[in-house]
Design a protein around this motif. Structure first.
Motif, PDB file in Angstrom:
ATOM      1  N   SER A  89      -3.119 -42.055 146.255  1.00 64.26           N
ATOM      2  CA  SER A  89      -3.706 -40.732 146.466  1.00 64.26           C
ATOM      3  C   SER A  89      -4.827 -40.417 145.478  1.00 64.26           C
ATOM      4  O   SER A  89      -5.278 -39.290 145.405  1.00 64.26           O
ATOM      5  N   LEU A  90      -5.265 -41.417 144.706  1.00 63.01           N
ATOM      6  CA  LEU A  90      -6.361 -41.143 143.771  1.00 63.01           C
ATOM      7  C   LEU A  90      -7.624 -40.828 144.550  1.00 63.01           C
ATOM      8  O   LEU A  90      -7.831 -41.352 145.649  1.00 63.01           O
ATOM      9  N   PHE A  91      -8.475 -39.989 143.971  1.00 65.19           N
ATOM     10  CA  PHE A  91      -9.758 -39.713 144.615  1.00 65.19           C
ATOM     11  C   PHE A  91     -10.666 -40.914 144.379  1.00 65.19           C
ATOM     12  O   PHE A  91     -11.039 -41.193 143.235  1.00 65.19           O
ATOM     13  N   PRO A  92     -11.048 -41.623 145.436  1.00 60.11           N
ATOM     14  CA  PRO A  92     -11.817 -42.858 145.222  1.00 60.11           C
ATOM     15  C   PRO A  92     -13.217 -42.609 144.673  1.00 60.11           C
ATOM     16  O   PRO A  92     -13.831 -43.520 144.137  1.00 60.11           O
ATOM     17  N   TRP A  93     -13.702 -41.362 144.797  1.00 58.48           N
ATOM     18  CA  TRP A  93     -15.064 -41.079 144.323  1.00 58.48           C
ATOM     19  C   TRP A  93     -15.083 -40.652 142.858  1.00 58.48           C
ATOM     20  O   TRP A  93     -16.133 -40.368 142.307  1.00 58.48           O
ATOM     21  N   LYS A  94     -13.916 -40.587 142.231  1.00 58.67           N
ATOM     22  CA  LYS A  94     -13.869 -40.235 140.817  1.00 58.67           C
ATOM     23  C   LYS A  94     -13.319 -41.416 140.029  1.00 58.67           C
ATOM     24  O   LYS A  94     -12.403 -42.101 140.510  1.00 58.67           O
ATOM     25  N   ASN A  95     -13.842 -41.639 138.840  1.00 62.65           N
ATOM     26  CA  ASN A  95     -13.268 -42.693 138.017  1.00 62.65           C
ATOM     27  C   ASN A  95     -11.953 -42.205 137.407  1.00 62.65           C
ATOM     28  O   ASN A  95     -11.525 -41.068 137.644  1.00 62.65           O
ATOM     29  N   VAL A  96     -11.307 -43.082 136.637  1.00 62.50           N
ATOM     30  CA  VAL A  96      -9.963 -42.777 136.164  1.00 62.50           C
ATOM     31  C   VAL A  96      -9.923 -41.473 135.382  1.00 62.50           C
ATOM     32  O   VAL A  96      -9.110 -40.582 135.659  1.00 62.50           O
ATOM     33  N   ILE A  97     -10.835 -41.321 134.441  1.00 61.54           N
ATOM     34  CA  ILE A  97     -10.731 -40.129 133.584  1.00 61.54           C
ATOM     35  C   ILE A  97     -11.051 -38.861 134.369  1.00 61.54           C
ATOM     36  O   ILE A  97     -10.450 -37.806 134.136  1.00 61.54           O
ATOM     37  N   ASP A  98     -11.935 -38.951 135.352  1.00 67.00           N
ATOM     38  CA  ASP A  98     -12.220 -37.760 136.153  1.00 67.00           C
ATOM     39  C   ASP A  98     -11.062 -37.431 137.098  1.00 67.00           C
ATOM     40  O   ASP A  98     -10.811 -36.261 137.389  1.00 67.00           O
ATOM     41  N   ASN A  99     -10.367 -38.460 137.568  1.00 67.92           N
ATOM     42  CA  ASN A  99      -9.161 -38.208 138.340  1.00 67.92           C
ATOM     43  C   ASN A  99      -8.128 -37.480 137.487  1.00 67.92           C
ATOM     44  O   ASN A  99      -7.554 -36.485 137.911  1.00 67.92           O
ATOM     45  N   VAL A 100      -7.900 -38.010 136.291  1.00 65.23           N
ATOM     46  CA  VAL A 100      -6.819 -37.478 135.466  1.00 65.23           C
ATOM     47  C   VAL A 100      -7.162 -36.088 134.929  1.00 65.23           C
ATOM     48  O   VAL A 100      -6.287 -35.245 134.772  1.00 65.23           O
ATOM     49  N   LYS A 117      -7.544 -34.501 126.535  1.00 64.77           N
ATOM     50  CA  LYS A 117      -6.160 -34.490 126.972  1.00 64.77           C
ATOM     51  C   LYS A 117      -5.906 -35.603 127.993  1.00 64.77           C
ATOM     52  O   LYS A 117      -4.893 -36.299 127.922  1.00 64.77           O
ATOM     53  N   ALA A 118      -6.851 -35.755 128.924  1.00 67.65           N
ATOM     54  CA  ALA A 118      -6.692 -36.801 129.940  1.00 67.65           C
ATOM     55  C   ALA A 118      -6.593 -38.166 129.258  1.00 67.65           C
ATOM     56  O   ALA A 118      -5.750 -38.993 129.621  1.00 67.65           O
ATOM     57  N   SER A 119      -7.435 -38.383 128.241  1.00 66.28           N
ATOM     58  CA  SER A 119      -7.400 -39.669 127.534  1.00 66.28           C
ATOM     59  C   SER A 119      -6.014 -39.948 126.977  1.00 66.28           C
ATOM     60  O   SER A 119      -5.513 -41.068 127.054  1.00 66.28           O
ATOM     61  N   LYS A 120      -5.408 -38.906 126.436  1.00 66.46           N
ATOM     62  CA  LYS A 120      -4.082 -39.079 125.847  1.00 66.46           C
ATOM     63  C   LYS A 120      -3.109 -39.627 126.897  1.00 66.46           C
ATOM     64  O   LYS A 120      -2.358 -40.574 126.636  1.00 66.46           O
ATOM     65  N   TYR A 121      -3.164 -39.050 128.091  1.00 63.81           N
ATOM     66  CA  TYR A 121      -2.218 -39.493 129.127  1.00 63.81           C
ATOM     67  C   TYR A 121      -2.601 -40.853 129.701  1.00 63.81           C
ATOM     68  O   TYR A 121      -1.736 -41.626 130.112  1.00 63.81           O
ATOM     69  N   ILE A 122      -3.897 -41.148 129.718  1.00 68.29           N
ATOM     70  CA  ILE A 122      -4.306 -42.469 130.196  1.00 68.29           C
ATOM     71  C   ILE A 122      -3.811 -43.541 129.227  1.00 68.29           C
ATOM     72  O   ILE A 122      -3.306 -44.586 129.630  1.00 68.29           O
ATOM     73  N   GLU A 123      -3.926 -43.243 127.917  1.00 72.61           N
ATOM     74  CA  GLU A 123      -3.397 -44.182 126.924  1.00 72.61           C
ATOM     75  C   GLU A 123      -1.889 -44.328 127.116  1.00 72.61           C
ATOM     76  O   GLU A 123      -1.334 -45.427 127.024  1.00 72.61           O
ATOM     77  N   MET A 124      -1.240 -43.209 127.396  1.00 77.89           N
ATOM     78  CA  MET A 124       0.220 -43.218 127.527  1.00 77.89           C
ATOM     79  C   MET A 124       0.674 -44.177 128.626  1.00 77.89           C
ATOM     80  O   MET A 124       1.713 -44.814 128.496  1.00 77.89           O
ATOM     81  N   VAL A 125      -0.089 -44.266 129.715  1.00 74.54           N
ATOM     82  CA  VAL A 125       0.298 -45.210 130.771  1.00 74.54           C
ATOM     83  C   VAL A 125      -0.372 -46.571 130.575  1.00 74.54           C
ATOM     84  O   VAL A 125      -0.370 -47.410 131.470  1.00 74.54           O
ATOM     85  N   GLY A 126      -0.978 -46.762 129.403  1.00 67.64           N
ATOM     86  CA  GLY A 126      -1.476 -48.097 129.048  1.00 67.64           C
ATOM     87  C   GLY A 126      -2.781 -48.496 129.713  1.00 67.64           C
ATOM     88  O   GLY A 126      -3.041 -49.679 129.911  1.00 67.64           O
ATOM     89  N   LEU A 127      -3.615 -47.528 130.074  1.00 71.52           N
ATOM     90  CA  LEU A 127      -4.861 -47.886 130.751  1.00 71.52           C
ATOM     91  C   LEU A 127      -6.105 -47.446 129.987  1.00 71.52           C
ATOM     92  O   LEU A 127      -7.166 -47.218 130.576  1.00 71.52           O
ATOM     93  N   GLY A 128      -5.952 -47.348 128.663  1.00 72.43           N
ATOM     94  CA  GLY A 128      -7.067 -46.904 127.840  1.00 72.43           C
ATOM     95  C   GLY A 128      -8.378 -47.616 128.112  1.00 72.43           C
ATOM     96  O   GLY A 128      -9.440 -47.013 128.073  1.00 72.43           O
ATOM     97  N   GLU A 129      -8.296 -48.908 128.446  1.00 72.81           N
ATOM     98  CA  GLU A 129      -9.536 -49.663 128.669  1.00 72.81           C
ATOM     99  C   GLU A 129     -10.179 -49.367 130.011  1.00 72.81           C
ATOM    100  O   GLU A 129     -11.284 -49.813 130.277  1.00 72.81           O
ATOM    101  N   PHE A 130      -9.468 -48.665 130.875  1.00 73.71           N
ATOM    102  CA  PHE A 130      -9.958 -48.515 132.251  1.00 73.71           C
ATOM    103  C   PHE A 130     -10.417 -47.103 132.581  1.00 73.71           C
ATOM    104  O   PHE A 130     -10.560 -46.747 133.744  1.00 73.71           O
ATOM    105  N   LYS A 131     -10.651 -46.303 131.527  1.00 74.70           N
ATOM    106  CA  LYS A 131     -11.022 -44.903 131.735  1.00 74.70           C
ATOM    107  C   LYS A 131     -12.171 -44.721 132.707  1.00 74.70           C
ATOM    108  O   LYS A 131     -12.226 -43.756 133.452  1.00 74.70           O
ATOM    109  N   TYR A 132     -13.130 -45.623 132.661  1.00 75.04           N
ATOM    110  CA  TYR A 132     -14.340 -45.421 133.471  1.00 75.04           C
ATOM    111  C   TYR A 132     -14.362 -46.298 134.710  1.00 75.04           C
ATOM    112  O   TYR A 132     -15.386 -46.434 135.366  1.00 75.04           O
ATOM    113  N   SER A 133     -13.220 -46.915 135.035  1.00 72.51           N
ATOM    114  CA  SER A 133     -13.151 -47.713 136.258  1.00 72.51           C
ATOM    115  C   SER A 133     -12.900 -46.797 137.448  1.00 72.51           C
ATOM    116  O   SER A 133     -12.312 -45.728 137.312  1.00 72.51           O
ATOM    117  N   TYR A 134     -13.345 -47.262 138.611  1.00 76.30           N
ATOM    118  CA  TYR A 134     -13.065 -46.536 139.844  1.00 76.30           C
ATOM    119  C   TYR A 134     -11.793 -47.099 140.477  1.00 76.30           C
ATOM    120  O   TYR A 134     -11.461 -48.273 140.257  1.00 76.30           O
TER     121      TYR A 134
END
Ligand SMILES: Nc1ncnc2c1ncn2[C@@H]1O[C@H](COP(=O)(O)OP(=O)(O)OP(=O)(O)O)[C@@H](O)[C@H]1O
Ligand SMILES: [Mg+2]
Lengths: 263, 268
Positions: A89-100, A117-134
Motif C-alpha cells: 500500500s505504499l505510495f509508489p510516487w513517493k520515496n521512503v521518507i516521504d511515504n513515512v 521523526k520519519a527517519s527515526k522510524y525508518i532506522e527502527m525498521v532497519g532501512l536507514g540506507e533506503f530513505k530516498y529509494s522509491y
C-alpha cells in the motif's frame, strides 16, 4: 485502563444491485485491548478478519456495534488508528521518507520535524540506507517494513495489521516478527494482528482470538502468558498451538459441512 | 521515436541504427528527386527535392517563416493551455464525484464526437479573425481527450492508496485529491495531454487553412498553394511535421526527467 473496546460488532453486506442478497459477515464480535496488548485474530479464510480490521480502522461502516478508543467512540478513519494492509500500500510516487512522513505532514507537522521523526522510524525498521529509494526499488519484505514504519510514525493509539507478513518467505517472516516484537516492547504498542499462521500468532500474541467460519463469531479467546521472547517449539507453545489448530480444524470441518449441505 | 534518444555511448547497435537510418533517408531523397525530375517533370504535381531545399535555404534567412512558426505556436499554446486549465479540473471532479460524472458525461458524449473543425463557423462569428479563434479550434480538439483521460485515470486509482491515506490522517476530499488522486492518476492524465497535443496539432493546420487566422504556418501553406508555389508548400509541410515532433519530444523529455521518476521509463 482499556485502550480499545470492540463492542458487539455486526456486519451485514448488502449487495448493491440485488438488495435481497445479504451476507452476514461478522456476528456480534466483542473484545477489549489494554494498553500494550498484542492480540491476534485467527480464523478460516473469508470469516471476516479483514472486514473487522477495516471496521476498527473506520474504512468500513459496521451494521451495529461500537468501536471505542481511549473511552471515546471512534467510527471515522484517522491518524490515531494505524493500519498495515494485507497488500502493498505504499505510495509508489513517493520515496521512503516521504511515504513515512506523509501522515505527520498531514497533521500539520513542519517538513524538517516530520523528516526527523520519519527517519527515526525508518532506522527502527532497519532501512536507514533506503530513505530516498522509491517503492519499486524495494523487495517485498522491505516494502512491508516501510509500511510498518509509516503506520508507527503517527504514533497511533492502536495499530491494526492485516497479514502483514503473509506474502513473505519464511526467513524474512521470522526476522520481521522479531523486529516487530522489539518495536512493540520499546514503543508499548497496542496491536491487533490478523494472520493465517498459528505459529506466528503463538509467537507474538498476548491473546489469540479464534473466529468461526462465516459468519465470523468469536469461538474462543486464548490468553498466552508465556514471557517473550518465546521459543518457537517450546512445550507450552506447542500446547497452545495444538489447541488453536484443533479449534480451527473444527471450524473448517463445520464450514465444509455446511457448504455441502447448502449445495 | 527512440532513434531520437541517442545513447551517448555509441555501441555497435546504435551505430547500426544511425547508419541504416541515414541510408533510409538518402534513399528517400534520391528516389524523390529522380521521380520528380525524370518521371513527373511537373513541379506543380511534385516539386523536386532540390527546389524545396533551395527554398529552405532562401527562407531560412528571411523573417517570414519564423513569424509564421511563432504565430502557429501561439495558436497552439492558447488552445492547449486553456484545454489543460479547463479540462483537467473538469476531469478531476468528474472522476472523484460520481454525481458530477453523471451530470457532465451526457453533455460530453454529445459534444465530443463533433469534429473540432465543424466549430470553425462559430469560432469566426464569436471571435472574428483573431488568434483566439484559431486557439478555440485547438482547444476543442484538445479538451475532450484531456477530460476523458483525467476522469478515467481518477476512476482507476487503486482504492488501497486512498484508504492508506485515510488511516494516515488524510481524510478531507481536497487533501485526498491533491496528495493521492492526482499523483496516482498523473501517468494517465499526462498521456491524455500527449494524445490531445497530437489532435490539437492537426486542428491547428486546418484551422489556419480554413480562415480562422490570417497568419501562421497552416495559413501560409494555403497561401502558397494558391500561388502554386508547391516547393514552399512542401517546405511548410516539413516544418509542420518538425514542429509537431519537437513539441512531442520536449514534452516527453520534461515528463520523464521530472515528473515520473517513480515509474522508471514507462507508460508515455
Ligand atoms: N465489500 C464487500 N461486499 C460484499 N461482501 C463482502 C465485501 N467485503 C467482504 N465481503 C464478504 O465478507 C466476508 C469476509 O471477508 P473478509 O475479507 O473480511 O475475510 P477474511 O477473513 O479477511 O479472509 P482472508 O483470510 O481470505 O483474507 C467474505 O465472505 C466476503 O465475501
Ligand atoms: Mg483478509
Amino acid at each position: 485502563m482499556k485502550k480499545a473496546e470492540i463492542q458487539n460488532i455486526t456486519k451485514i453486506f448488502v449487495s448493491k444491485d440485488d438488495r435481497k442478497s445479504e451476507v452476514l459477515a461478522l456476528d456480534n464480535i466483542s473484545f477489549d485491548l489494554a494498553e500494550g496488548d498484542f492480540v491476534s485474530i485467527l480464523g478460516p479464510s473469508g470469516c471476516g478478519k479483514t472486514t473487522l480490521l477495516r471496521i476498527i480502522a473506520g474504512l468500513e461502516k459496521q451494521t451495529s456495534g461500537n468501536i471505542i478508543i481511549n473511552g471515546k467512540i471512534s467510527n471515522e478513519p484517522g491518524p490515531k488508528k494505524g493500519m498495515v494492509f494485507q497488500e502493498y500500500s505504499l505510495f509508489p510516487w513517493k520515496n521512503v521518507i516521504d511515504n513515512v512522513s506523509f501522515g505527520l505532514k498531514m497533521q500539520g507537522m513542519k517538513k524538517e520535524d516530520a523528516y526527523k521523526k520519519a527517519s527515526k522510524y525508518i532506522e527502527m525498521v532497519g532501512l536507514g540506507e533506503f530513505k530516498y529509494s522509491y517503492p519499486n526499488e524495494l523487495s517485498g519484505g522491505m516494502k512491508q517494513r516501510v509500511a510498518i514504519a509509516r503506520a508507527l510514525a503517527n504514533e497511533p493509539d492502536i495499530i491494526l495489521m492485516d497479514e502483514p507478513f503473509g506474502a513473505l518467505d519464511a526467513q524474512t517472516r521470522n526476522k520481521l516478527q522479531n523486529e516487530l516484537l522489539n518495536i512493540w516492547k520499546n514503543q508499548k504498542l497496542t496491536v491487533v494482528f490478523v494472520t493465517h499462521s498459528v505459529d506466528e500468532a503463538v509467537y507474538l500474541s498476548d491473546k489469540i482470538i479464534v473466529l468461526s467460519a462465516r459468519p465470523g463469531k468469536i469461538v474462543k479467546e486464548i490468553p498466552i502468558t508465556i514471557p517473550k521472547p518465546r521459543t518457537r517449539t517450546g512445550n507450552e507453545e506447542n500446547e497452545i498451538r495444538d489447541e488453536v489448530l484443533r479449534l480451527l480444524n473444527h471450524e473448517k470441518y463445520l464450514a465444509d459441512a455446511s457448504q455441502l449441505s447448502g449445495e | 521515436m527512440d532513434a531520437f534518444c541517442i545513447d551517448m555511448s555509441l555501441n555497435e547497435e546504435n551505430k547500426k541504427t544511425i547508419i541504416i537510418s541515414a541510408i533510409s533517408i538518402a534513399t528517400f531523397v534520391i528516389l524523390w528527386e529522380f521521380v520528380s525530375v525524370f518521371i513527373v517533370k511537373d513541379s506543380l504535381y511534385l516539386p523536386s527535392f532540390h527546389s524545396v531545399f533551395y527554398a529552405f535555404l532562401e527562407r531560412l534567412t528571411s523573417a517570414e517563416i519564423y513569424i509564421d512558426a511563432l504565430i502557429s505556436f501561439r495558436h497552439f499554446f492558447t488552445g492547449g493551455i486553456s484545454a489543460i486549465l479547463i479540462g483537467i479540473p473538469i476531469g478531476i471532479i468528474m472522476g472523484w464525484y460520481q454525481n458530477v460524472f453523471r451530470f457532465f458525461n451526457p453533455i460530453i458524449e454529445i459534444l465530443r464526437p463533433i469534429p473540432p473543425l465543424a466549430w470553425i463557423p462559430f469560432a469566426i462569428i464569436w471571435l472574428k479573425l483573431t488568434h483566439e479563434a484559431a486557439g478555440m479550434i485547438i482547444f476543442i480538439g484538445m479538451v475532450f481527450p484531456i477530460i476523458v483521460n483525467t476522469y478515467t485515470g481518477f476512476r482507476n486509482i487503486p482504492k488501497i492508496y486512498v484508504e492508506a491515506a485515510k488511516v494516515l490522517g488524510c481524510t478531507k476530499d481536497f487533501d485526498l485529491i491533491r496528495h493521492v488522486a492526482i499523483p496516482a492518476a498523473s501517468p494517465m492524465i499526462l498521456s491524455g495531454i500527449r494524445v490531445a497535443m497530437g489532435t490539437g496539432w492537426m486542428c491547428l493546420v486546418s484551422a489556419e487553412m480554413f480562415g480562422v487566422s490570417d497568419a501562421g504556418i497552416g495559413y501560409s501553406l494555403w497561401h502558397f498553394y494558391s500561388l502554386h508555389r508547391m516547393e514552399l508548400v512542401v517546405l511548410y509541410m516539413f516544418v509542420l511535421g518538425f514542429m509537431g515532433l519537437l513539441i512531442d519530444v520536449l514534452f516527453r523529455f520534461v515528463i520523464e526527467k521530472n515528473l515520473l521518476k517513480w515509474q522508471k521509463g514507462t507508460v508515455i
